[in-house]
Scaffold this motif. Structure first.
Motif, PDB file in Angstrom:
ATOM      1  N   PRO A 114       0.560  -0.998  -0.015  1.00 22.29           N
ATOM      2  CA  PRO A 114      -0.397  -0.007   0.250  1.00 22.29           C
ATOM      3  C   PRO A 114       1.412   1.724  -0.176  1.00 22.29           C
ATOM      4  CG  PRO A 114      -0.475  -2.066   1.372  1.00 22.29           C
ATOM      5  CD  PRO A 114       0.207  -1.675   1.012  1.00 22.29           C
ATOM      6  N   ARG A 115       0.945   2.578  -0.396  1.00 18.30           N
ATOM      7  CA  ARG A 115       1.528   3.235  -0.243  1.00 18.30           C
ATOM      8  C   ARG A 115       1.520   3.951   0.470  1.00 18.30           C
ATOM      9  NH1 ARG A 115       2.435   6.840  -4.347  1.00 18.30           N
ATOM     10  NH2 ARG A 115       2.973   8.739  -3.906  1.00 18.30           N
ATOM     11  N   PRO A 116       0.962   4.243   1.996  1.00 18.55           N
ATOM     12  CA  PRO A 116       1.538   4.852   3.174  1.00 18.55           C
ATOM     13  C   PRO A 116       3.006   3.935   3.320  1.00 18.55           C
ATOM     14  CG  PRO A 116      -0.842   4.191   3.191  1.00 18.55           C
ATOM     15  CD  PRO A 116      -0.851   4.034   1.658  1.00 18.55           C
ATOM     16  N   VAL A 117       2.487   2.582   2.821  1.00 15.75           N
ATOM     17  CA  VAL A 117       3.941   2.162   3.970  1.00 15.75           C
ATOM     18  C   VAL A 117       5.326   1.603   2.918  1.00 15.75           C
ATOM     19  CG1 VAL A 117       4.131  -0.762   3.619  1.00 15.75           C
ATOM     20  CG2 VAL A 117       1.957  -0.192   4.310  1.00 15.75           C
ATOM     21  N   VAL A 118       4.242   1.750   1.478  1.00 18.54           N
ATOM     22  CA  VAL A 118       5.668   2.350   0.230  1.00 18.54           C
ATOM     23  C   VAL A 118       6.430   3.247   1.088  1.00 18.54           C
ATOM     24  CG1 VAL A 118       6.009   3.302  -2.472  1.00 18.54           C
ATOM     25  CG2 VAL A 118       4.622   1.079  -1.591  1.00 18.54           C
ATOM     26  N   MET A 119       5.657   4.770   0.856  1.00 19.08           N
ATOM     27  CA  MET A 119       6.834   5.643   1.338  1.00 19.08           C
ATOM     28  C   MET A 119       7.011   5.637   2.166  1.00 19.08           C
ATOM     29  SD  MET A 119       5.580   8.651  -0.661  1.00 19.08           S
ATOM     30  CE  MET A 119       6.236   9.579  -0.155  1.00 19.08           C
ATOM     31  N   ALA A 120       6.783   5.250   3.782  1.00 19.08           N
ATOM     32  CA  ALA A 120       7.407   4.953   5.035  1.00 19.08           C
ATOM     33  C   ALA A 120       8.752   4.235   4.558  1.00 19.08           C
ATOM     34  CB  ALA A 120       6.468   4.421   5.818  1.00 19.08           C
ATOM     35  N   PHE A 121       8.682   2.921   3.920  1.00 20.92           N
ATOM     36  CA  PHE A 121       9.650   2.455   3.606  1.00 20.92           C
ATOM     37  C   PHE A 121      10.530   3.043   3.004  1.00 20.92           C
ATOM     38  CE2 PHE A 121      10.632  -2.613   1.844  1.00 20.92           C
ATOM     39  CZ  PHE A 121      11.869  -2.143   1.999  1.00 20.92           C
ATOM     40  N   GLY A 122      10.873   3.453   1.481  1.00 25.30           N
ATOM     41  CA  GLY A 122      11.191   4.220   0.705  1.00 25.30           C
ATOM     42  C   GLY A 122      11.835   5.572   1.460  1.00 25.30           C
ATOM     43  N   VAL A 123      11.102   5.929   2.107  1.00 25.89           N
ATOM     44  CA  VAL A 123      12.134   7.030   2.517  1.00 25.89           C
ATOM     45  C   VAL A 123      12.678   7.494   3.736  1.00 25.89           C
ATOM     46  CG1 VAL A 123      11.717   9.473   4.364  1.00 25.89           C
ATOM     47  CG2 VAL A 123      10.121   9.097   2.251  1.00 25.89           C
ATOM     48  N   THR A 124      12.458   5.926   4.994  1.00 28.93           N
ATOM     49  CA  THR A 124      13.628   5.201   5.710  1.00 28.93           C
ATOM     50  C   THR A 124      15.230   5.007   5.408  1.00 28.93           C
ATOM     51  OG1 THR A 124      12.213   3.300   5.658  1.00 28.93           O
ATOM     52  CG2 THR A 124      12.178   4.475   7.148  1.00 28.93           C
ATOM     53  N   ALA A 125      14.300   3.831   3.824  1.00 35.30           N
ATOM     54  CA  ALA A 125      15.372   3.374   3.015  1.00 35.30           C
ATOM     55  C   ALA A 125      16.447   4.544   2.526  1.00 35.30           C
ATOM     56  CB  ALA A 125      14.970   2.734   1.578  1.00 35.30           C
ATOM     57  N   VAL A 126      15.980   5.843   1.644  1.00 33.46           N
ATOM     58  CA  VAL A 126      16.994   7.058   1.385  1.00 33.46           C
ATOM     59  C   VAL A 126      17.566   7.245   2.737  1.00 33.46           C
ATOM     60  CG1 VAL A 126      16.696   9.117   0.632  1.00 33.46           C
ATOM     61  CG2 VAL A 126      15.027   7.757  -0.121  1.00 33.46           C
ATOM     62  N   LEU A 127      16.961   7.734   3.892  1.00 38.17           N
ATOM     63  CA  LEU A 127      17.688   7.979   4.467  1.00 38.17           C
ATOM     64  C   LEU A 127      18.856   7.279   5.434  1.00 38.17           C
ATOM     65  CD1 LEU A 127      14.541   9.853   7.066  1.00 38.17           C
ATOM     66  CD2 LEU A 127      16.779  11.162   5.755  1.00 38.17           C
ATOM     67  N   ALA A 128      18.692   5.902   5.379  1.00 40.90           N
ATOM     68  CA  ALA A 128      19.413   5.416   5.587  1.00 40.90           C
ATOM     69  C   ALA A 128      20.759   4.769   4.955  1.00 40.90           C
ATOM     70  CB  ALA A 128      18.765   3.335   5.921  1.00 40.90           C
ATOM     71  N   ILE A 129      20.640   5.477   3.710  1.00 39.86           N
ATOM     72  CA  ILE A 129      21.350   5.329   2.087  1.00 39.86           C
ATOM     73  C   ILE A 129      22.655   6.610   2.827  1.00 39.86           C
ATOM     74  CG2 ILE A 129      22.169   4.681   0.432  1.00 39.86           C
ATOM     75  CD1 ILE A 129      19.345   2.995  -0.672  1.00 39.86           C
ATOM     76  N   MET A 130      21.603   7.622   3.462  1.00 38.17           N
ATOM     77  CA  MET A 130      22.452   8.430   3.598  1.00 38.17           C
ATOM     78  C   MET A 130      23.389   8.207   4.763  1.00 38.17           C
ATOM     79  SD  MET A 130      20.029  11.351   2.298  1.00 38.17           S
ATOM     80  CE  MET A 130      21.209  12.757   2.225  1.00 38.17           C
ATOM     81  N   ALA A 131      22.873   7.417   5.436  1.00 46.42           N
ATOM     82  CA  ALA A 131      23.392   7.865   6.715  1.00 46.42           C
ATOM     83  C   ALA A 131      24.918   6.725   6.824  1.00 46.42           C
ATOM     84  CB  ALA A 131      22.912   7.051   8.337  1.00 46.42           C
ATOM     85  N   THR A 132      24.637   5.405   5.426  1.00 48.15           N
ATOM     86  CA  THR A 132      25.832   5.028   5.087  1.00 48.15           C
ATOM     87  C   THR A 132      27.037   5.464   4.634  1.00 48.15           C
ATOM     88  OG1 THR A 132      24.263   3.120   5.797  1.00 48.15           O
ATOM     89  CG2 THR A 132      26.201   2.455   4.297  1.00 48.15           C
ATOM     90  N   ASP A 133      26.001   6.648   3.812  1.00 47.28           N
ATOM     91  CA  ASP A 133      27.501   6.588   3.185  1.00 47.28           C
ATOM     92  C   ASP A 133      28.275   7.635   3.432  1.00 47.28           C
ATOM     93  OD1 ASP A 133      28.227   6.942   0.222  1.00 47.28           O
ATOM     94  OD2 ASP A 133      27.307   8.416  -0.404  1.00 47.28           O
ATOM     95  N   LEU A 134      27.555   8.676   4.797  1.00 46.07           N
ATOM     96  CA  LEU A 134      28.026   9.343   5.348  1.00 46.07           C
ATOM     97  C   LEU A 134      29.601   8.594   6.038  1.00 46.07           C
ATOM     98  CD1 LEU A 134      28.686  12.230   7.239  1.00 46.07           C
ATOM     99  CD2 LEU A 134      26.865  11.546   9.150  1.00 46.07           C
ATOM    100  N   ALA A 135      29.277   7.787   7.100  1.00 46.72           N
ATOM    101  CA  ALA A 135      29.830   7.001   7.497  1.00 46.72           C
ATOM    102  C   ALA A 135      31.098   6.914   6.233  1.00 46.72           C
ATOM    103  CB  ALA A 135      29.441   5.863   8.134  1.00 46.72           C
ATOM    104  N   GLU A 136      30.882   6.570   5.466  1.00 42.78           N
ATOM    105  CA  GLU A 136      31.873   5.763   4.170  1.00 42.78           C
ATOM    106  C   GLU A 136      32.087   6.668   3.964  1.00 42.78           C
ATOM    107  OE1 GLU A 136      28.960   3.642   2.112  1.00 42.78           O
ATOM    108  OE2 GLU A 136      29.195   2.011   2.641  1.00 42.78           O
ATOM    109  N   ILE A 137      32.106   8.145   3.392  1.00 43.56           N
ATOM    110  CA  ILE A 137      32.973   9.047   2.881  1.00 43.56           C
ATOM    111  C   ILE A 137      34.174   8.650   3.943  1.00 43.56           C
ATOM    112  CG2 ILE A 137      32.835  11.889   2.324  1.00 43.56           C
ATOM    113  CD1 ILE A 137      30.732  11.008   1.138  1.00 43.56           C
ATOM    114  N   LEU A 138      33.482   9.528   5.099  1.00 46.96           N
ATOM    115  CA  LEU A 138      34.702   9.800   6.974  1.00 46.96           C
ATOM    116  C   LEU A 138      35.339   8.834   6.735  1.00 46.96           C
ATOM    117  CD1 LEU A 138      31.982  11.115   8.935  1.00 46.96           C
ATOM    118  CD2 LEU A 138      33.909  12.321   7.763  1.00 46.96           C
ATOM    119  N   GLY A 139      34.956   7.625   6.184  1.00 45.21           N
ATOM    120  CA  GLY A 139      36.331   6.345   6.087  1.00 45.21           C
ATOM    121  C   GLY A 139      37.379   6.717   5.043  1.00 45.21           C
ATOM    122  N   GLY A 140      36.846   6.930   4.127  1.00 42.88           N
ATOM    123  CA  GLY A 140      37.610   7.266   3.166  1.00 42.88           C
ATOM    124  C   GLY A 140      38.441   7.849   3.347  1.00 42.88           C
ATOM    125  N   ALA A 141      38.430   9.751   3.892  1.00 45.67           N
ATOM    126  CA  ALA A 141      39.076  10.940   4.388  1.00 45.67           C
ATOM    127  C   ALA A 141      39.503  10.478   5.756  1.00 45.67           C
ATOM    128  CB  ALA A 141      37.623  11.910   4.964  1.00 45.67           C
TER     129      ALA A 141
END
Length: 440
Positions: A114-141
């Motif tokens: 259902p659309r509400p589940v999709v929105m919650a799922f999609g938004v949290t997935a994007v935020l989680a990937i951004m959080a992951t990328d934050l740590a990975e960029i800092l690891g490279g730095a």
């Protein structure tokens, strides 16, 4: 299965041009040829599993393994083994989902939930990937800082630019990017082969702790940290996408799908076992060098390399920095790919790769400019992943049980029970991990 109230969309998905170019994967089946399981076919199949495996060797894993070895010696090696087994089960489930349906997890969730589940799922997935990328960029730095004394802000920008340049190799075939990632994995592995060769650790003791579970006072939380962060959401999304790119097309026959799945299992098991040995080597080195010699509470990635010099010499510290830099660069590459897959699958938004890379770079620059300790950033990123992970795992399990979707690839009752137990274990551990960081 109450979540599945939305009927399957009849609109065929077509990835945007920039995403299709970004992953023009190596097709394993080209029409009339019969796909075998010989050495040649297996070598051709290697790639997606190794792209995913770098997520199990990212800077977050470095920090966790360092804490485990410095605080408890070899005692928690068995936790790495259990983590690896769980990862293999769930990554194969993700791969099978993509091969059986010809679509990735984000697309399937958008179509079936259902659309509400999709929105919650999609938004949290994007935020989680951004959080992951934050740590990975800092690891490279941090790798650049260790090796060349470059400030974290400048190192973060350099990491982002290099990642974009490496992803640009996909213009000449994505196999080039796969080779780069496999090369980075090799560098990380060789760095720890070199350090363990210098150490001559007690292999008998290490082997004992791999197979005999033990926990002592204070080690439970570190063990939960290792297990709770075993599977990262972006790896599940990415693997479901990469796996079906190896098919000859959307209408690939059942025989082809079965053979591609067999090869995907070999690829996944091989890659994640490499990740297991690298992670185990990290813990062994930390246990041999730092246990009983350094206060584990005062040790992090930015200071550990200095402590290596008196024991193993300057070259070992350099190897540590090179490995960390390779880890940050490679994991940031896969994080960028996963971000593209999630945005397109959930929201049908064709954001150019360089725009996404710029967006995810900004938090790293802010953290570096404010001088926030890298360990705190890693903790925050793991908490963000912990909040999202149950959504991802449950979605894979629910979709994999649908016979109308999976056909001959539908999970058996035994596999479903195993996946549910693993999901409950990971969710419980993540809840515990989050609770441990709440101010009381």
């Amino acid at each position: 299965m109450a979540l599945l109230t939305k009927s399957r969309s009849k609109v065929e998905y077509e990835a945007p041009v920039h995403l299709r170019l970004l992953y023009a994967g190596k097709r394993l089946w080209t029409g009339n040829n019969r796909l075998g399981l010989g050495a040649r076919e297996i070598l051709k199949a290697l790639g997606p599993g190794f792209l995913v495996s770098v997520g199990y060797m990212d800077p977050g894993n470095w920090g966790t393994n360092l804490a485990a070895g410095a605080g408890f010696g070899y005692q928690l090696l068995w936790v790495i083994l259990v983590s690896n087994i769980i990862a293999i089960f769930l990554q194969i489930a993700s791969s099978k989902l993509g091969i059986a349906t010809g679509k990735d997890l984000a697309q399937l969730a958008q179509e079936y939930f259902p659309r509400p589940v999709v929105m919650a799922f999609g938004v949290t997935a994007v935020l989680a990937i951004m959080a992951t990328d934050l740590a990975e960029i800092l690891g490279g730095a941090l790798g650049f800082q260790i090796l060349f004394g470059i400030p974290l802000v400048v190192g973060s920008i350099m990491t982002a630019v290099i990642v974009m340049a490496l992803l640009g190799l996909s213009r000449w075939g994505f196999r080039k990017v796969e080779y780069v990632v496999i090369g980075f994995v090799s560098i990380i592995g060789l760095a720890y082969v070199y350090e363990t060769a210098l150490l001559h650790p007690s292999w008998g003791s290490a082997a004992f702790h791999v197979v005999v579970p033990q926990l002592s006072s204070g080690s439970i939380m570190v063990a939960v940290g290792i297990l709770g962060a075993t599977v990262m959401p972006h790896n599940v999304f990415l693997h479901s996408y990469l796996s079906h790119q190896r098919l000859s097309g959307p209408e690939a026959p059942l025989t082809e799908r079965r053979q591609v799945l067999r090869l995907a299992k070999i690829d996944t098991i091989a890659a994640l076992n490499v990740a297991f040995f690298v992670n185990a080597a990290m813990l062994v080195v930390a246990g041999a060098v730092f246990y009983h010699h350094v206060n584990a509470n005062n040790l992090d990635l930015s200071t550990a390399y200095i402590s290596l010099i008196p024991v193993l010499g300057t070259f070992a510290a350099i190897a540590f920095g090179i490995g960390l830099l390779a880890s940050g660069l490679s994991s940031s590459m896969t994080g960028t790919l996963a971000g593209q897959v999630v945005l397109q699958g959930f929201f049908h938004r064709s954001i150019p790769v360089w725009v996404w890379r710029t967006i995810t770079l900004i938090p790293a620059l802010v953290v570096a400019a404010l001088g926030i300790p890298t360990v705190q950033v890693l903790v925050i990123s793991q908490v963000a992943l912990s909040l999202q992970l149950p959504f991802t795992i449950v979605a894979v399990i629910v979709l994999s049980c649908r016979r109308d979707l999976m056909g001959k690839f539908t999970d058996t009752r035994t596999i479903t029970i195993i996946h549910i137990l693993l999901a409950l274990l990971i969710t419980a551990l993540n809840v515990w991990l989050i609770y441990s960081y709440l101010p009381l």
